[in-house]
Design an enzyme around this catalytic site. Structure first.
Site, short mmCIF file in Angstrom:
data_model
loop_
_atom_site.label_atom_id
_atom_site.label_comp_id
_atom_site.label_asym_id
_atom_site.label_seq_id
_atom_site.Cartn_x
_atom_site.Cartn_y
_atom_site.Cartn_z
N HIS A 145 -2.02 9.91 0.57
CA HIS A 145 -2.75 10.13 -0.19
C HIS A 145 -2.70 11.37 -0.70
O HIS A 145 -2.48 11.86 -0.88
CB HIS A 145 -5.20 9.73 0.03
CG HIS A 145 -4.69 8.40 -0.13
ND1 HIS A 145 -4.50 7.86 1.45
CD2 HIS A 145 -5.17 7.35 -0.77
CE1 HIS A 145 -4.50 6.44 1.49
NE2 HIS A 145 -5.28 6.20 0.10
N LYS A 149 -8.50 14.04 -0.88
CA LYS A 149 -9.04 13.20 -0.12
C LYS A 149 -9.76 13.67 0.98
O LYS A 149 -8.62 14.74 1.58
CB LYS A 149 -8.12 11.64 -0.13
CG LYS A 149 -8.76 11.03 1.21
CD LYS A 149 -8.10 9.75 0.86
CE LYS A 149 -8.70 8.07 1.67
NZ LYS A 149 -9.58 8.40 1.24
#
EC number: 1.17.1.8
Length: 258
Positions: A145, A149
């Site tokens: 990600h 995040k």
């Protein structure tokens, strides 16, 4: 006679997913954007307080933080609604218990991913885990990600881990290996490993590999745009409006067999 649009409030309206949800709701004629809210100190310029938003909505779509989502669930349950669609990830046990308790009073759809393709992957992974004996097939989960995040492994990676564990009749917490470092020793049978990457602007990549002597099976999914999560959240909002209290997930929304 046409049904009136479902009134939607967006929590975390100034965040990345919040902004995406505002655009998606405004573009859908089945929905009406009733309210936007963010933090308690973010009122004005089209934003209202959380209490005002709850009073104006049939469904709240929430991509915020675990603590904020759990508190939202408690408040919604105390006032008898509205229904909730929760896409936050990284909950601890107490926060999950709060949401489960709130779901006794209001309908809640909670998922680590609202992508149709990803939820299909979860089902395929569970089928594979049932077919591949853990004594012969090692399971490894990879996820990547963007740098912003804040939780790891991702909620989606944990969904995939639950699918592997469920297919094997195991409890994920008992067999998960989230970190490997140094001299770890030989891999025990049945272990489910996790590997995490954080960097750049990666929207989301997930794969599950089943590794045996002489062969490797990998099932994967890549997200190219957050709009797919918004589409799934809208499907969940349309589905949950008017449902009886309960804690649901995307398998319920999509009608997948359990």
């Amino acid at each position: 006679m046409a049904q009136p649009p479902i009134r939607i409030a967006i929590a975390g309206a100034l965040g990345r997913m919040g902004r995406q949800m505002v655009e998606a709701v405004q573009a859908d004629p089945r929905l009406a954007l009733a309210a936007r809210f963010h933090r308690p100190d973010s009122v004005g310029d089209g934003l209202v307080s959380r209490d005002e938003a709850l009073a104006m909505a049939d469904v709240v779509i929430d991509f915020t933080t675990p603590a904020a989502s759990a508190d939202l669930a408690r408040v919604s349950a105390n006032r008898g609604g509205p229904a909730l669609v929760i896409g936050s990830t990284g909950f601890d046990a107490a926060e999950l218990a709060d949401i489960a308790d709130a779901a006794k009073t209001v309908p809640i759809v909670r998922s680590g991913s609202f992508s149709l393709g990803l939820n299909m992957l979860v089902g395929l992974v569970e089928q594979a885990a049932r077919a591949f004996a853990p004594e012969d097939w090692d399971a490894e989960i990879f996820e990547a990600h963007h740098r912003h995040k804040i939780d790891a492994p991702s909620g989606t990676a944990l969904m995939l881990g639950q699918a592997v564990a469920g297919g094997r009749g195991a409890e994920l917490d008992a067999v998960a290996r989230r970190v490997r470092d140094g001299v770890t020793g030989a891999r025990p049978p049945g272990e489910i490993g996790f590997a995490v990457v954080r960097g750049g602007s990666i929207v989301g990549e997930h794969s599950v590999s089943f590794c045996a002597e002489g062969e490797l099976v990998t099932l994967s999914h890549a997200a190219g745009d957050r709009i797919m999560f918004a589409r799934g959240a809208i499907a969940a909002a349309l589905w949950v409006s008017g449902r009886p209290p309960g804690e649901y997930d995307m398998r319920d929304v999509l009608g997948f067999d359990r």
